[in-house]
Design a protein around this motif. Structure first.
Motif, PDB file in Angstrom:
ATOM      1  N   LEU A 115       1.012  -1.250  -0.043  1.00 15.69           N
ATOM      2  CA  LEU A 115      -0.079   0.039   0.108  1.00 15.69           C
ATOM      3  C   LEU A 115       0.997   1.164   0.049  1.00 15.69           C
ATOM      4  O   LEU A 115       1.975   1.394   0.486  1.00 15.69           O
ATOM      5  CB  LEU A 115      -0.993  -0.021   1.301  1.00 15.69           C
ATOM      6  N   SER A 116       0.385   2.216  -0.524  1.00 18.39           N
ATOM      7  CA  SER A 116       0.769   3.664  -0.174  1.00 18.39           C
ATOM      8  C   SER A 116      -0.024   4.433   0.655  1.00 18.39           C
ATOM      9  O   SER A 116      -1.146   4.406   0.482  1.00 18.39           O
ATOM     10  CB  SER A 116       0.953   4.363  -1.757  1.00 18.39           C
ATOM     11  N   ALA A 117       0.416   5.335   1.608  1.00 28.37           N
ATOM     12  CA  ALA A 117      -0.414   5.951   2.365  1.00 28.37           C
ATOM     13  C   ALA A 117       0.073   7.358   2.780  1.00 28.37           C
ATOM     14  O   ALA A 117       1.290   7.597   2.867  1.00 28.37           O
ATOM     15  CB  ALA A 117      -0.771   5.085   3.628  1.00 28.37           C
ATOM     16  N   LYS A 118      -0.590   8.080   3.333  1.00 34.85           N
ATOM     17  CA  LYS A 118      -0.245   9.419   3.840  1.00 34.85           C
ATOM     18  C   LYS A 118      -0.997   9.488   5.186  1.00 34.85           C
ATOM     19  O   LYS A 118      -2.149   9.454   5.286  1.00 34.85           O
ATOM     20  CB  LYS A 118      -0.488  10.620   3.044  1.00 34.85           C
ATOM     21  N   PHE A 119      -0.262   9.860   6.209  1.00 31.81           N
ATOM     22  CA  PHE A 119      -0.866  10.088   7.693  1.00 31.81           C
ATOM     23  C   PHE A 119      -0.299  11.351   8.278  1.00 31.81           C
ATOM     24  O   PHE A 119       0.718  11.965   7.862  1.00 31.81           O
ATOM     25  CB  PHE A 119      -0.489   8.936   8.414  1.00 31.81           C
ATOM     26  N   SER A 120      -1.401  12.128   8.964  1.00 31.55           N
ATOM     27  CA  SER A 120      -0.967  12.984   9.870  1.00 31.55           C
ATOM     28  C   SER A 120      -1.215  12.958  11.476  1.00 31.55           C
ATOM     29  O   SER A 120      -2.460  12.066  11.650  1.00 31.55           O
ATOM     30  CB  SER A 120      -1.785  14.327   9.336  1.00 31.55           C
ATOM     31  N   LEU A 121      -0.660  13.347  12.108  1.00 31.47           N
ATOM     32  CA  LEU A 121      -0.763  13.051  13.649  1.00 31.47           C
ATOM     33  C   LEU A 121      -1.050  14.266  14.372  1.00 31.47           C
ATOM     34  O   LEU A 121      -0.288  15.390  14.006  1.00 31.47           O
ATOM     35  CB  LEU A 121       0.559  12.262  14.134  1.00 31.47           C
ATOM     36  N   GLY A 158       4.739   0.262   2.171  1.00 28.73           N
ATOM     37  CA  GLY A 158       4.993  -0.879   2.392  1.00 28.73           C
ATOM     38  C   GLY A 158       4.023  -1.793   2.427  1.00 28.73           C
ATOM     39  O   GLY A 158       2.937  -1.788   2.028  1.00 28.73           O
ATOM     40  N   ASP A 159       4.167  -3.114   3.131  1.00 23.94           N
ATOM     41  CA  ASP A 159       3.241  -4.007   3.200  1.00 23.94           C
ATOM     42  C   ASP A 159       2.159  -3.406   4.075  1.00 23.94           C
ATOM     43  O   ASP A 159       2.463  -2.866   5.427  1.00 23.94           O
ATOM     44  CB  ASP A 159       3.843  -5.292   3.790  1.00 23.94           C
ATOM     45  N   THR A 160       0.778  -3.746   3.684  1.00 22.85           N
ATOM     46  CA  THR A 160      -0.235  -3.487   4.895  1.00 22.85           C
ATOM     47  C   THR A 160       0.031  -3.627   6.280  1.00 22.85           C
ATOM     48  O   THR A 160      -0.294  -3.131   7.240  1.00 22.85           O
ATOM     49  CB  THR A 160      -1.357  -4.214   4.159  1.00 22.85           C
ATOM     50  N   HIS A 161       0.222  -5.138   6.496  1.00 20.13           N
ATOM     51  CA  HIS A 161       0.584  -5.496   7.843  1.00 20.13           C
ATOM     52  C   HIS A 161       1.669  -4.551   8.729  1.00 20.13           C
ATOM     53  O   HIS A 161       1.585  -4.229   9.691  1.00 20.13           O
ATOM     54  CB  HIS A 161       1.007  -7.104   8.041  1.00 20.13           C
ATOM     55  N   THR A 162       2.823  -4.282   8.024  1.00 19.78           N
ATOM     56  CA  THR A 162       3.820  -3.602   8.626  1.00 19.78           C
ATOM     57  C   THR A 162       3.289  -2.086   8.846  1.00 19.78           C
ATOM     58  O   THR A 162       3.737  -1.431   9.722  1.00 19.78           O
ATOM     59  CB  THR A 162       5.195  -3.562   7.564  1.00 19.78           C
TER      60      THR A 162
END
Length: 200
Positions: A115-121, A158-162
């Motif tokens: 997957l590719s993702a973007k996150f904000s905290l 990365g891998d979804t689980h990771t």
């Protein structure tokens, strides 16, 4: 069935998942039927699905739904907002199961999906929130996830689980650092045609 809430701190996630297919409704419903949601309170309306309960069950369910949708092979996007410690929250509409067993781990562990993702905290109610954010971004790099800076967010590949393990660890560590109300937004893409073009 009447549920009695336990003593665990309530976490929640409001999310939407969008398979890029004419059969999107069937894909979503089939995926939901494959996911065990017995340990969360769940409500779906015409905009989002909201789940509430123990933090491990919230991440277990959202990861499992994404993985089940990804099995269709279609390009899909997940948008999710995780929250814990909201001052306006209450014990209503939840049943935080006290057991730690993740109901979907056995069925999910054999599904491997990049997957590719973007996150904000957003650590709220604490002191040096930017120090907390930078610390957790650095921590994500040690978890086997490719981390790239982006405007208003941080990109993860990365891998979804990771990736989901990293997101959960970061979320927990942020709360433990003194954030009385922690929010994290995540946008995920799987099976993207543009990613496949880059990889080929």
């Amino acid at each position: 069935m009447n549920h009695v809430c336990g003593t665990s701190k309530i976490a929640g996630c409001s999310f939407s998942i969008h398979p890029m297919s004419e059969d999107f409704a069937e894909i979503i419903l089939d995926s939901l039927n494959m996911v065990d949601t017995s340990k969360v309170w769940l409500d779906t309306d015409d905009v989002t699905t909201t789940i509430r309960g123990r933090l491990e069950h919230i991440f277990d369910v959202t990861k499992a739904i994404l993985l089940q949708v990804s099995k269709s092979g279609v390009h899909a996007a997940l948008q999710a907002t995780y929250s814990i410690g909201c001052p306006g929250d209450s014990n209503g509409d939840t049943c935080p199961d006290e057991s730690l067993d993740r109901m979907n781990e056995d069925s999910s562990r054999f599904i491997h999906q990049h997957l590719s993702a973007k996150f904000s905290l957003y650590p709220m109610g604490g002191g040096s929130y930017m120090d907390t954010i930078y610390t957790q971004i650095e921590a994500m790099k040690s978890k086997g996830v490719q981390v790239t800076p982006a405007h208003y967010s941080t990109r993860l590949d990365g891998d979804t689980h990771t990736v989901f393990k990293g997101l959960e660890d970061v979320f927990r560590a942020t709360e433990a650092s003194g954030s009385s109300h922690t929010v994290m937004t995540v946008t995920v893409s799987v099976n993207s045609p543009s990613t496949k073009e880059v990889e080929s």
